[in-house]
Scaffold this active site. Structure first.
Site, PDB file in Angstrom:
ATOM      1  N   GLU A 139     -15.434  22.055  65.512  1.00  0.00           N
ATOM      2  CA  GLU A 139     -14.867  20.830  66.081  1.00  0.00           C
ATOM      3  C   GLU A 139     -15.213  20.654  67.561  1.00  0.00           C
ATOM      4  OE1 GLU A 139     -11.115  19.204  65.233  1.00  0.00           O
ATOM      5  OE2 GLU A 139     -11.005  19.965  63.187  1.00  0.00           O
ATOM      6  N   HIS A 362      -5.366  25.033  66.760  1.00  0.00           N
ATOM      7  CA  HIS A 362      -5.571  26.250  65.975  1.00  0.00           C
ATOM      8  C   HIS A 362      -5.519  27.463  66.896  1.00  0.00           C
ATOM      9  CE1 HIS A 362      -7.335  24.550  62.080  1.00  0.00           C
ATOM     10  NE2 HIS A 362      -7.089  23.487  62.837  1.00  0.00           N
TER      11      HIS A 362
END
Length: 499
Positions: A139, A362
């Site tokens: 990402e 995360h």
């Protein structure tokens, strides 16, 4: 030119053949290199002084690294490196290669992710300070963010690659202390739906990236990937797509890792450890889970990487999981005459050190692996000997089959809508021709309404035709995966009878 035996001016630098070892050069006006003929060791010596640092046997004299940027510090601080001689192949006292890996989904969506630029800078600063050997990121959607990281990390991670695919990119990149010999990208055949704009996975071009490296004579195939997200666990409309991705990932690893000694996989798999997709991936490739195999663990409970304590996570999505979920993994296996053990696994626990925000929504996963040559070459275990694998493939095939039936229904609906829109356009065209030919008394509808209806029918026709073509391709991909699983399942069922 530097005279023989004279040490080059230097600073600290990590040797690519000995991860985890830091060599410090002495000052140019006093430092020399001497060889202990009895012990076979090279040591840093000051003139008339005792050795200060003893590098391990098998490493040659320091050699200047040219073309690297200065790190700053004292004017005499130059980059230096100890170059390896022939590696020792004797089994007795065979050295162990220690490899530190960092894996993180950075959640760096341009214009959408909160405090993106600050977090990307924080990630870069942390990686520059820490002594990781391999960094796998997901990402990183902006190439500008990747370029900034590349410049910042050039001194300690001189080798890197960014994988490009899809409309906005794959978001995958790798930073390494070791040279990258080769690379390959495979974009998954299914990745959500283009009309699900609120999710956007289809535009990302989810893929798996492969880089090949040679470290101390060991060939590493390193894979980094990011699978389709799970937005609703109870009604997971993307489960068939994610299973196709898991299957294609497993097949890609199997067919590209035959020449490798060690296989490493890191990424956001968006699957819980007990999900059929992760069981299919591990069973079909033989990969081991670093969390399950680690001799020492430190971090979030149960190794969770998406936790409620993180200020960037959506707390409502984690209500069924008060401790969080584990969806980010480091997996590994040895193929040839090597053994791989996970000495330690760590995860971050919310806020990054010294700041009030975490790296991402995360948690990062950090593994320390030990790789060592074993006595006899081991066969390339592909994981097909597990008797439970047939049950996993059957379960996965059933889910793919359910997705195939849903895709066929959507193809039929979009096709029917396209036919109806086409009929409406034909009726309007016939009415317009009749009016022009004088067969009709007058236009049955006002011209503005007639034109708007025609444009509406044309728009519906184009949209429905596009959806029909998309779902036709989806049907083909799901059907092809189902056929592959059926062939594998038949082979697994026949194998016991061959013995």
């Amino acid at each position: 030119m530097i005279p023989p035996g004279q040490a080059e001016p230097g600073c600290s630098h990590r040797h690519p053949g000995a991860p985890g070892l830091l060599f410090l050069a002495s000052k140019p006006e006093t430092g020399t290199i001497a060889r202990d003929q009895a012990g076979g060791k090279r040591s840093w010596r000051r003139a008339g002084a005792a050795p200060e640092l003893l590098p391990p046997p098998g490493f040659g004299v320091p050699k200047r690294i040219r073309g690297l940027p200065e790190w700053g510090g004292a004017p005499s601080a130059w980059h230096c490196l100890l170059t390896p001689t022939e590696p020792q192949q004797a089994m007795e006292g065979e050295p162990t290669l220690r490899l530190r890996i960092f894996n993180l989904n950075c959640w760096a969506i341009r214009y959408l992710s909160k405090r993106r630029q600050q977090r990307v800078r924080l990630i870069g600063d942390t990686l520059r300070q820490e002594a990781f050997d391999l960094v796998l990121l997901q990402e990183v959607w902006s190439e500008q963010d990747y370029s900034e990281l590349k410049v910042k990390l050039a001194g300690c991670y001189p080798f890197s690659h960014y994988f490009r695919s899809g409309v906005i990119g794959s978001g995958l990149c790798v930073f390494s202390r070791f040279p990258i010999l080769d690379m390959l990208l495979y974009q998954y055949s299914l990745n959500g739906y283009p009309y699900m704009l609120q999710h956007g996975d289809w535009f990302c071009g989810k893929s798996v990236g492969l880089v090949v490296m040679k470290i101390s004579g060991i060939i590493f195939n390193v894979y980094v990937t990011h699978l389709h997200a799970e937005y609703c666990r109870d009604k997971d409309a993307y489960l068939p797509h994610r299973l196709v991705q898991a299957w294609e990932l497993a097949q890609f690893i199997r067919h590209t890792s035959k020449a490798a000694d060690v296989v490493l996989l890191g990424g956001d798999l968006n699957m819980h450890p007990e999900d059929v997709g992760i069981r299919l991936l591990r069973g079909w490739t033989g990969l081991q889970d670093a969390f399950a195999e680690a001799m020492h663990f430190e971090g979030c409970k149960n190794g969770c990487t998406l936790v409620p304590d993180n200020c960037f996570t959506d707390k409502s999505e984690l209500l069924p999981f008060p401790l969080g979920i584990r969806i980010d993994y480091i997996l590994y296996k040895a193929i040839s005459s090597f053994t791989v053990k996970c000495e330690e696994l760590k995860t971050t626990t919310g806020r990054a050190p010294g700041v009030d925000i975490p790296f991402s929504d995360h948690e990062a996963v950090m593994a320390t692996l030990h790789i060592q040559r074993q006595g006899q070459p081991a066969g390339a275990t592909l994981g097909t000997a597990d008797p439970a694998l047939a049950d996993v493939v059957t379960e996965a095939r059933a889910e793919v089959g359910a997705g195939l039936q849903a895709a066929r229904r959507q193809r039929y609906s979009s096709g029917r809508m396209a036919v109806l829109a086409l009929l409406l356009l034909l009726l309007q065209a016939a009415a317009a021709l009749a009016t022009l030919a004088g067969l009709g008394a007058e236009q049955p509808f006002p011209k503005l309404s007639f034109c708007l209806l025609a444009f509406l029918a044309l728009g519906v026709l184009v949209l429905a035709t596009g959806l029909h073509l998309f779902h036709t391709m989806e049907v083909k991909m799901l059907h092809g995966t189902e056929d592959q699983m059926w062939m594998v399942l038949r082979a697994l069922q026949e194998r016991p009878s061959e013995g």
